[in-house]
Write a protein that holds these residues in place. Structure first.
Motif, PDB file in Angstrom:
ATOM      1  N   HIS A 200       0.723  -1.490  -0.219  1.00 55.51           N
ATOM      2  CA  HIS A 200       0.071  -0.219   0.497  1.00 55.51           C
ATOM      3  C   HIS A 200       0.479   1.543   0.101  1.00 55.51           C
ATOM      4  CE1 HIS A 200      -3.541  -2.024   1.224  1.00 55.51           C
ATOM      5  NE2 HIS A 200      -3.256  -2.794   1.600  1.00 55.51           N
ATOM      6  N   ILE A 201       2.357   1.420   0.650  1.00 54.04           N
ATOM      7  CA  ILE A 201       3.130   2.311   0.952  1.00 54.04           C
ATOM      8  C   ILE A 201       4.497   2.487   0.139  1.00 54.04           C
ATOM      9  CG2 ILE A 201       3.913   4.081   2.254  1.00 54.04           C
ATOM     10  CD1 ILE A 201       2.264   2.694   4.248  1.00 54.04           C
ATOM     11  N   MET A 202       4.920   3.189  -0.858  1.00 51.71           N
ATOM     12  CA  MET A 202       6.159   3.101  -1.341  1.00 51.71           C
ATOM     13  C   MET A 202       6.708   4.431  -1.354  1.00 51.71           C
ATOM     14  SD  MET A 202       5.611   0.507  -3.400  1.00 51.71           S
ATOM     15  CE  MET A 202       7.216   0.981  -4.734  1.00 51.71           C
ATOM     16  N   ILE A 203       8.305   4.312  -0.868  1.00 51.39           N
ATOM     17  CA  ILE A 203       9.608   4.597  -0.510  1.00 51.39           C
ATOM     18  C   ILE A 203      10.299   5.340  -1.141  1.00 51.39           C
ATOM     19  CG2 ILE A 203       8.457   4.962   1.783  1.00 51.39           C
ATOM     20  CD1 ILE A 203      11.066   3.138   2.502  1.00 51.39           C
ATOM     21  N   SER A 204      10.781   6.335  -1.194  1.00 48.81           N
ATOM     22  CA  SER A 204      11.826   6.766  -1.587  1.00 48.81           C
ATOM     23  C   SER A 204      12.619   7.816  -1.176  1.00 48.81           C
ATOM     24  CB  SER A 204      11.398   7.541  -2.965  1.00 48.81           C
ATOM     25  OG  SER A 204      12.926   7.937  -3.845  1.00 48.81           O
ATOM     26  N   ASP A 205      14.024   7.688  -1.442  1.00 46.39           N
ATOM     27  CA  ASP A 205      15.112   8.885  -0.538  1.00 46.39           C
ATOM     28  C   ASP A 205      15.182  10.072  -1.648  1.00 46.39           C
ATOM     29  OD1 ASP A 205      15.229   6.710   1.325  1.00 46.39           O
ATOM     30  OD2 ASP A 205      17.169   5.802  -0.615  1.00 46.39           O
ATOM     31  N   ARG A 206      14.462  10.690  -2.799  1.00 42.64           N
ATOM     32  CA  ARG A 206      14.689  11.111  -4.178  1.00 42.64           C
ATOM     33  C   ARG A 206      12.849  12.074  -4.473  1.00 42.64           C
ATOM     34  NH1 ARG A 206      16.313   9.040  -9.124  1.00 42.64           N
ATOM     35  NH2 ARG A 206      15.704   6.943  -8.131  1.00 42.64           N
ATOM     36  N   ASP A 207      12.781  13.012  -3.851  1.00 39.21           N
ATOM     37  CA  ASP A 207      11.838  13.182  -4.462  1.00 39.21           C
ATOM     38  C   ASP A 207      11.846  13.416  -5.850  1.00 39.21           C
ATOM     39  OD1 ASP A 207       9.304  15.453  -4.650  1.00 39.21           O
ATOM     40  OD2 ASP A 207      10.517  16.688  -4.147  1.00 39.21           O
ATOM     41  N   GLY A 208       9.876  13.285  -6.344  1.00 37.71           N
ATOM     42  CA  GLY A 208       9.422  13.056  -7.808  1.00 37.71           C
ATOM     43  C   GLY A 208       9.638  11.128  -7.801  1.00 37.71           C
ATOM     44  N   ALA A 209       9.830  10.308  -6.905  1.00 39.95           N
ATOM     45  CA  ALA A 209      10.061   8.741  -7.407  1.00 39.95           C
ATOM     46  C   ALA A 209       9.676   8.188  -7.235  1.00 39.95           C
ATOM     47  CB  ALA A 209      12.443   8.409  -6.759  1.00 39.95           C
ATOM     48  N   VAL A 210       7.830   8.991  -5.930  1.00 43.41           N
ATOM     49  CA  VAL A 210       6.902   8.082  -5.281  1.00 43.41           C
ATOM     50  C   VAL A 210       5.845   8.123  -6.264  1.00 43.41           C
ATOM     51  CG1 VAL A 210       8.469   6.896  -3.691  1.00 43.41           C
ATOM     52  CG2 VAL A 210       7.433   8.897  -3.841  1.00 43.41           C
ATOM     53  N   PRO A 211       5.281   7.530  -6.665  1.00 42.10           N
ATOM     54  CA  PRO A 211       4.878   6.191  -6.586  1.00 42.10           C
ATOM     55  C   PRO A 211       5.574   4.943  -7.201  1.00 42.10           C
ATOM     56  CG  PRO A 211       3.385   6.166  -7.147  1.00 42.10           C
ATOM     57  CD  PRO A 211       3.880   7.268  -6.891  1.00 42.10           C
ATOM     58  N   ALA A 212       6.417   5.963  -8.420  1.00 39.44           N
ATOM     59  CA  ALA A 212       6.838   4.474 -10.049  1.00 39.44           C
ATOM     60  C   ALA A 212       8.306   4.081  -9.494  1.00 39.44           C
ATOM     61  CB  ALA A 212       6.948   5.737 -11.095  1.00 39.44           C
TER      62      ALA A 212
ATOM     63  N   MET B  20      22.762   0.414  -9.438  1.00 43.23           N
ATOM     64  CA  MET B  20      23.962   0.663  -9.003  1.00 43.23           C
ATOM     65  C   MET B  20      23.731  -0.245  -7.883  1.00 43.23           C
ATOM     66  SD  MET B  20      26.281   4.005 -10.135  1.00 43.23           S
ATOM     67  CE  MET B  20      24.710   5.703  -9.571  1.00 43.23           C
ATOM     68  N   ALA B  21      23.428   0.312  -7.122  1.00 42.91           N
ATOM     69  CA  ALA B  21      22.572  -0.880  -6.162  1.00 42.91           C
ATOM     70  C   ALA B  21      22.620  -2.324  -5.913  1.00 42.91           C
ATOM     71  CB  ALA B  21      21.375   0.198  -4.960  1.00 42.91           C
ATOM     72  N   ALA B  22      21.364  -2.432  -6.852  1.00 37.69           N
ATOM     73  CA  ALA B  22      21.191  -3.348  -7.568  1.00 37.69           C
ATOM     74  C   ALA B  22      21.935  -4.450  -8.025  1.00 37.69           C
ATOM     75  CB  ALA B  22      19.979  -3.570  -7.985  1.00 37.69           C
ATOM     76  N   ALA B  23      23.297  -3.600  -8.486  1.00 38.22           N
ATOM     77  CA  ALA B  23      24.126  -4.368  -9.271  1.00 38.22           C
ATOM     78  C   ALA B  23      25.486  -5.102  -7.628  1.00 38.22           C
ATOM     79  CB  ALA B  23      25.022  -3.205  -9.849  1.00 38.22           C
TER      80      ALA B  23
ATOM     81  N   TRP C 184      20.480   2.539   1.756  1.00 40.22           N
ATOM     82  CA  TRP C 184      22.088   1.881   2.358  1.00 40.22           C
ATOM     83  C   TRP C 184      23.266   1.956   1.364  1.00 40.22           C
ATOM     84  CZ3 TRP C 184      22.049  -3.688   4.153  1.00 40.22           C
ATOM     85  CH2 TRP C 184      23.428  -3.577   5.323  1.00 40.22           C
ATOM     86  N   PHE C 185      22.999   1.842  -0.308  1.00 41.99           N
ATOM     87  CA  PHE C 185      24.298   1.871  -0.854  1.00 41.99           C
ATOM     88  C   PHE C 185      24.493   3.119  -0.866  1.00 41.99           C
ATOM     89  CE2 PHE C 185      25.392   3.384  -5.148  1.00 41.99           C
ATOM     90  CZ  PHE C 185      26.250   2.133  -5.281  1.00 41.99           C
ATOM     91  N   ALA C 186      23.835   4.264  -1.142  1.00 45.04           N
ATOM     92  CA  ALA C 186      23.817   5.945  -1.398  1.00 45.04           C
ATOM     93  C   ALA C 186      24.402   5.994  -0.238  1.00 45.04           C
ATOM     94  CB  ALA C 186      22.722   6.776  -1.639  1.00 45.04           C
ATOM     95  N   ALA C 187      24.107   5.744   0.956  1.00 44.09           N
ATOM     96  CA  ALA C 187      24.757   5.881   2.633  1.00 44.09           C
ATOM     97  C   ALA C 187      26.025   5.785   2.252  1.00 44.09           C
ATOM     98  CB  ALA C 187      23.577   5.381   3.583  1.00 44.09           C
ATOM     99  N   VAL C 188      26.191   3.996   2.264  1.00 49.05           N
ATOM    100  CA  VAL C 188      27.974   3.866   2.780  1.00 49.05           C
ATOM    101  C   VAL C 188      28.556   3.876   0.959  1.00 49.05           C
ATOM    102  CG1 VAL C 188      26.822   1.460   3.901  1.00 49.05           C
ATOM    103  CG2 VAL C 188      27.098   1.531   1.474  1.00 49.05           C
TER     104      VAL C 188
END
Length: 298
Positions: A62-74, A214-217, A224-228
């Motif tokens: 029911h809920i989608m999230i993102s760390d970037r503006d405009g990226a949710v829900p798509a 990149m994170a998936a790779a 997590w990927f962006a943070a580390v």
């Protein structure tokens, strides 16, 4: 330790269905919400303090999230039942369907979290762990602890030390703490992960990948990927990618007769001017000037 959480929160289409319950503790605040969101509802959240969100029911569909503006829900990812959000990390949410939910928010001063972690891990490792976001779907032990803590937030019956110990157990159960630390926890990507990422980028002719790609790779969540990543390279993922694209541009300029405009097109830049701006930012000169200098040096 007195503490007042300072989260910025903007929502549309979300409302509490019963009065919000909260309890101030030593260096932390627990807030219990029962609410509903309409289809299309959205939210923005940013806190200068670390926080933990624990849902009492499954909201992943029911809920989608993102760390970037405009990226949710798509382009978002499902909200999982237990998440840890490091200090200063923004979060956007969007509802794909109407849904009633209940969750416990724990706003915790960084120094209070360090008091939980440092005796066992050391201050340096503890700080590194607090910089890494975590998202977990199935955690029965955390769900049990959250239920006990909801009772203490909603209907306090015991000394605050009991609720604080529950928060400490939840934090240590959720955070990315190795079972055994044989060497300092750097929180960075391993050399093998960086090699996999470089190979995945090289396989694309235009040397372009989204942060999610990149994170998936390397088998990590995007947040997590962006943070580390910056801990590993000193750059954001997109800054590093830009450097890799400029490296390829230099190879093409040095080893082929392609024009600067052709190089820009091959590497997915919008036009020659776009490549020139990026090239100058990385190499300190224009592609044409760099090519002339290389040919003179050769």
């Amino acid at each position: 330790m007195s503490f007042l959480h300072r989260m910025t929160c903007r929502t549309e289409g979300i409302r509490a269905t019963v009065p919000v319950r909260w309890r101030a503790l030593d260096g932390m605040v627990g807030v219990f919400w029962q609410a509903e969101g309409q289809a299309g509802a959205k939210g923005y959240y940013l806190s200068p303090d670390p926080r933990i969100v624990l849902f009492l029911d499954d909201v992943s569909s029911h809920i989608m999230i993102s760390d970037r503006d405009g990226a949710v829900p798509a382009q978002g990812r499902p909200m999982l039942r237990a998440i840890y959000v490091p200090a200063g990390q923004p979060l956007w949410s969007a509802f794909t369907a109407s849904h009633r939910f209940a969750h416990l928010d724990l706003h915790i001063h960084r120094d209070r979290l360090l008091r939980f972690l440092s005796p066992s891990l050391g201050a340096s490792d503890a700080l590194s762990i607090l910089r890494r976001p975590v998202e977990v779907q199935d955690a029965p032990a955390l769900a049990m602890l959250a239920g006990l803590l909801v009772d203490e937030v909603s209907r306090p019956s015991r000394h605050g030390a009991f609720a604080e110990s529950l928060v400490g157990s939840i934090a240590t159960g959720l955070l990315d703490i190795p079972a055994a630390v044989a060497a300092p926890v750097s929180g960075g990507l391993t050399p093998a992960q960086m090699r996999r990422l470089a190979a995945a980028l090289k396989a694309r002719p235009d040397r372009r990948m989204t942060v999610a790609d990149m994170a998936a790779a390397v088998g990590l969540s995007e947040s997590w990927f962006a943070a580390v990543f910056k801990q590993t390279t000193g750059q954001t993922p997109l800054q590093w990618q830009r450097g890799q694209r400029i490296d390829q541009a230099q190879r093409l300029l040095a080893e082929s007769s392609l024009t600067v405009a052709n190089v820009a097109a091959q590497l997915g830049f919008s036009d020659q001017a776009h490549l020139t701006r990026a090239f100058r930012q990385v190499a300190g000169e224009t592609p044409a000037a760099w090519r002339r200098r290389m040919r003179l040096a050769g």
